[in-house]
Design an enzyme around this catalytic site. Structure first.
Site, PDB file in Angstrom:
ATOM      1  N   GLU A  52      -8.116 -19.472  16.858  1.00 14.42           N
ATOM      2  CA  GLU A  52      -7.737 -18.072  17.256  1.00 14.42           C
ATOM      3  C   GLU A  52      -7.333 -16.956  16.178  1.00 14.42           C
ATOM      4  O   GLU A  52      -7.500 -15.569  16.643  1.00 14.42           O
ATOM      5  CB  GLU A  52      -6.334 -18.089  18.245  1.00 14.42           C
ATOM      6  CG  GLU A  52      -6.418 -18.958  19.542  1.00 14.42           C
ATOM      7  CD  GLU A  52      -7.151 -18.302  20.637  1.00 14.42           C
ATOM      8  OE1 GLU A  52      -7.242 -17.067  20.859  1.00 14.42           O
ATOM      9  OE2 GLU A  52      -7.951 -19.022  21.141  1.00 14.42           O
ATOM     10  N   TYR A 102      -0.288 -14.159  19.327  1.00 20.23           N
ATOM     11  CA  TYR A 102      -0.356 -15.472  18.737  1.00 20.23           C
ATOM     12  C   TYR A 102      -1.435 -15.656  17.538  1.00 20.23           C
ATOM     13  O   TYR A 102      -0.880 -16.077  16.601  1.00 20.23           O
ATOM     14  CB  TYR A 102      -0.908 -16.480  19.660  1.00 20.23           C
ATOM     15  CG  TYR A 102      -1.239 -17.941  19.496  1.00 20.23           C
ATOM     16  CD1 TYR A 102      -0.147 -18.875  19.072  1.00 20.23           C
ATOM     17  CD2 TYR A 102      -2.418 -18.171  19.213  1.00 20.23           C
ATOM     18  CE1 TYR A 102      -0.328 -19.932  18.512  1.00 20.23           C
ATOM     19  CE2 TYR A 102      -2.797 -19.587  18.734  1.00 20.23           C
ATOM     20  CZ  TYR A 102      -1.853 -20.228  18.276  1.00 20.23           C
ATOM     21  OH  TYR A 102      -2.042 -21.596  18.055  1.00 20.23           O
ATOM     22  N   SER A 119      -4.893 -21.658  13.214  1.00 22.69           N
ATOM     23  CA  SER A 119      -5.741 -21.814  14.236  1.00 22.69           C
ATOM     24  C   SER A 119      -6.902 -21.176  14.433  1.00 22.69           C
ATOM     25  O   SER A 119      -7.112 -20.039  13.902  1.00 22.69           O
ATOM     26  CB  SER A 119      -4.793 -21.442  15.371  1.00 22.69           C
ATOM     27  OG  SER A 119      -5.584 -21.195  16.501  1.00 22.69           O
TER      28      SER A 119
HETATM   29  P1  NAP Z   1       2.476 -27.614  21.545  1.00 18.82           P
HETATM   30  O1  NAP Z   1       2.164 -28.992  22.195  1.00 18.82           O
HETATM   31  O2  NAP Z   1       2.521 -26.405  22.315  1.00 18.82           O
HETATM   32  O3  NAP Z   1       4.025 -27.982  20.950  1.00 18.82           O
HETATM   33  C1  NAP Z   1       4.384 -26.814  20.116  1.00 18.82           C
HETATM   34  C2  NAP Z   1       5.749 -27.295  19.585  1.00 18.82           C
HETATM   35  O4  NAP Z   1       6.499 -26.509  18.949  1.00 18.82           O
HETATM   36  C3  NAP Z   1       6.780 -27.924  20.578  1.00 18.82           C
HETATM   37  O5  NAP Z   1       7.155 -29.221  20.039  1.00 18.82           O
HETATM   38  C4  NAP Z   1       7.908 -26.894  20.567  1.00 18.82           C
HETATM   39  O6  NAP Z   1       9.139 -27.697  20.735  1.00 18.82           O
HETATM   40  C5  NAP Z   1       7.897 -26.533  19.041  1.00 18.82           C
HETATM   41  N1  NAP Z   1       8.524 -25.240  19.053  1.00 18.82           N
HETATM   42  C6  NAP Z   1       8.540 -24.161  19.743  1.00 18.82           C
HETATM   43  N2  NAP Z   1       9.533 -23.173  19.426  1.00 18.82           N
HETATM   44  C7  NAP Z   1      10.129 -23.659  18.391  1.00 18.82           C
HETATM   45  C8  NAP Z   1      11.163 -23.462  17.588  1.00 18.82           C
HETATM   46  N3  NAP Z   1      11.763 -22.167  17.698  1.00 18.82           N
HETATM   47  N4  NAP Z   1      11.439 -24.263  16.511  1.00 18.82           N
HETATM   48  C9  NAP Z   1      11.006 -25.544  16.288  1.00 18.82           C
HETATM   49  N5  NAP Z   1       9.968 -25.878  16.966  1.00 18.82           N
HETATM   50  C10 NAP Z   1       9.628 -25.063  18.079  1.00 18.82           C
HETATM   51  O7  NAP Z   1       1.447 -27.289  20.527  1.00 18.82           O
HETATM   52  P2  NAP Z   1       0.174 -28.467  19.939  1.00 18.82           P
HETATM   53  O8  NAP Z   1      -0.848 -28.268  20.911  1.00 18.82           O
HETATM   54  O9  NAP Z   1       0.807 -29.731  19.605  1.00 18.82           O
HETATM   55  O10 NAP Z   1      -0.107 -27.624  18.677  1.00 18.82           O
HETATM   56  C11 NAP Z   1       0.317 -27.968  17.411  1.00 18.82           C
HETATM   57  C12 NAP Z   1       0.399 -26.852  16.363  1.00 18.82           C
HETATM   58  O11 NAP Z   1      -0.923 -26.511  16.228  1.00 18.82           O
HETATM   59  C13 NAP Z   1       1.023 -25.583  16.995  1.00 18.82           C
HETATM   60  O12 NAP Z   1       1.280 -24.537  15.973  1.00 18.82           O
HETATM   61  C14 NAP Z   1      -0.461 -24.793  17.529  1.00 18.82           C
HETATM   62  O13 NAP Z   1      -0.036 -23.505  17.545  1.00 18.82           O
HETATM   63  C15 NAP Z   1      -1.372 -25.443  16.566  1.00 18.82           C
HETATM   64  N6  NAP Z   1      -2.450 -25.300  17.014  1.00 18.82           N
HETATM   65  C16 NAP Z   1      -2.929 -25.934  18.241  1.00 18.82           C
HETATM   66  C17 NAP Z   1      -4.221 -26.177  18.633  1.00 18.82           C
HETATM   67  C18 NAP Z   1      -4.585 -26.986  20.030  1.00 18.82           C
HETATM   68  O14 NAP Z   1      -5.850 -26.937  20.401  1.00 18.82           O
HETATM   69  N7  NAP Z   1      -3.687 -27.686  20.409  1.00 18.82           N
HETATM   70  C19 NAP Z   1      -5.370 -25.521  17.933  1.00 18.82           C
HETATM   71  C20 NAP Z   1      -4.944 -24.690  16.922  1.00 18.82           C
HETATM   72  C21 NAP Z   1      -3.710 -24.602  16.269  1.00 18.82           C
HETATM   73  P3  NAP Z   1       9.817 -27.641  22.133  1.00 18.82           P
HETATM   74  O15 NAP Z   1       8.969 -28.660  23.012  1.00 18.82           O
HETATM   75  O16 NAP Z   1      11.133 -27.868  22.088  1.00 18.82           O
HETATM   76  O17 NAP Z   1       9.615 -26.310  22.811  1.00 18.82           O
END
Ligand code: NAP
Length: 330
Positions: A129, A151, A127
């Site tokens: 971040e 985070y 990320s």
């Molecule tokens: P998101 O919508 O918040 O999804 C997070 C996912 O992680 C959900 O499916 C959640 O499952 C799962 N999770 C949480 N705790 C867990 C555990 N203990 N074991 C297994 N799964 C778990 O995030 P996103 O926006 O799709 O982002 C995807 C990834 O990219 C994340 O790692 C995020 O940090 C990273 N990222 C995102 C962005 C962005 O702008 N979107 C930018 C940079 C990096 P539940 O629904 O069951 O809680």
């Protein structure tokens, strides 16, 4: 058929990536945590072809069992505690899932056989971040990290352990350092969706106020549908590597708010917006802007949806959903 295994399948990127890989002929397996995960309903609606597999990033044996079941060619680790504000309240949980979860996933791959004999390809969701209090602008793959939240710290650990396992065990492991990416599937707790949803509800007369924290923070915002393609592209290269994925443009929260209100024909947006210190972060990230030239040159990746299109897409989607929920004809 190639087989892909995705953690974080119920999240924004998980569903976009499943759609993308299914369109490319993959069998898609998605790991779901908990005994009755509410996210399963939207998976059934949106990506019914995903085979769900139980597992949790806090539990190594469950990851090994999930990989044994899915037998994937590619693993995409998108699961995380991903909300920066929550990470300040639940720092230990964030370190465990967002940080140590990466180590457990890499160990599970080694146990199943992610060596030259069985080269599972691994993608880690790093990320922007991690750059936090930025050391240079724009940020690229060599910019030093200075995370400003639990985070961000957990993501730095995840990033570094991917590099270490790649170098130590010859794993095909890549990290995408993705800048913010959004869309109608973004969780309502994140600022972009909080804004577009509130603007839609204010326009429909369902809400009267939008309460926000710092309006001056600047982010490089792209569209999630464009960004998941970059994840896949990284795993199709001859050599594993890390790439910044970004638009190269930055916009303030205030610009996001102004543009969202303009989308519904409201110019005097300040009448509806109030700032509350409770939404300020203990340590702020003021400005993020990414330099994705390596991804442009080596992967041939570029974003297709620009900021105005992204905001319009999200506001229009929220207008439709909120009107339907309230039984308002448009
Ligand atoms: P998101 O919508 O918040 O999804 C997070 C996912 O992680 C959900 O499916 C959640 O499952 C799962 N999770 C949480 N705790 C867990 C555990 N203990 N074991 C297994 N799964 C778990 O995030 P996103 O926006 O799709 O982002 C995807 C990834 O990219 C994340 O790692 C995020 O940090 C990273 N990222 C995102 C962005 C962005 O702008 N979107 C930018 C940079 C990096 P539940 O629904 O069951 O809680």
């Amino acid at each position: 058929m190639p087989r892909a295994f995705i953690t974080g399948i119920t999240g924004q990127d998980g569903r976009h990536l499943a759609e993308f890989l299914h369109g490319r002929g993959y069998d898609v397996y998605g790991m779901v945590k908990g005994q009755n995960n509410p996210g399963i309903a939207s998976l059934r609606d949106e990506v019914p072809y995903v085979e769900t597999v139980p597992g949790d990033l806090a539990d190594l044996p469950s990851l090994v069992a999930a990989l044994e079941l899915a037998q994937p060619d590619e693993v995409y680790n998108l699961g995380a505690i991903s909300f920066v504000a929550l990470s300040f309240n639940q720092a230990e949980l964030t370190a465990n899932i967002t940080g140590l979860g990466v180590l457990r996933m890499l160990e599970a791959i080694r146990m199943i056989g992610g060596s030259q004999n069985n080269p599972i390809r691994f993608y880690q969701a790093s990320s922007s971040e991690m750059f936090g209090k930025v050391r240079e602008t724009p940020q690229n793959e060599s910019t030093p990290f200075h995370p400003r939240s639990p985070y961000g710290c957990a993501k730095v650990f995840g990033h570094d352990i991917v590099v270490n396992y790649r170098e130590s065990y010859d794993l095909f492991a890549c990290s995408g350092i993705l800048f913010n990416h959004e869309g109608p599937r973004r969780g309502i707790e994140f600022v972009t969706r909080k804004v577009t949803n509130a603007v839609a509800r204010i326009k429909l007369g369902l809400q009267h106020e939008l309460v926000l924290g710092n309006l001056d923070s600047k982010r490089d915002w792209g569209y999630a549908g464009d960004y998941v393609k970059a994840m896949w592209m990284m795993l199709q290269q001859d050599q594993p590597d890390d790439y910044v994925i970004a638009t190269g443009e930055t916009h303030s929260i205030e610009e996001l708010v102004e543009r969202s209100f303009a989308e519904v024909g409201i110019d005097d947006w300040r009448r509806y917006v109030r700032q509350d210190p409770k939404f300020f972060r203990p340590a702020e990230v003021d400005l993020l802007i990414g330099d994705a030239s390596k991804a442009h040159d080596q992967l041939g990746w570029k974003p297709e949806v620009d900021f105005p299109e992204l905001v319009s897409m999200m506001v229009q989607h929220d207008l439709e959903v909120e009107a339907a929920k309230a039984g308002i004809e448009r």
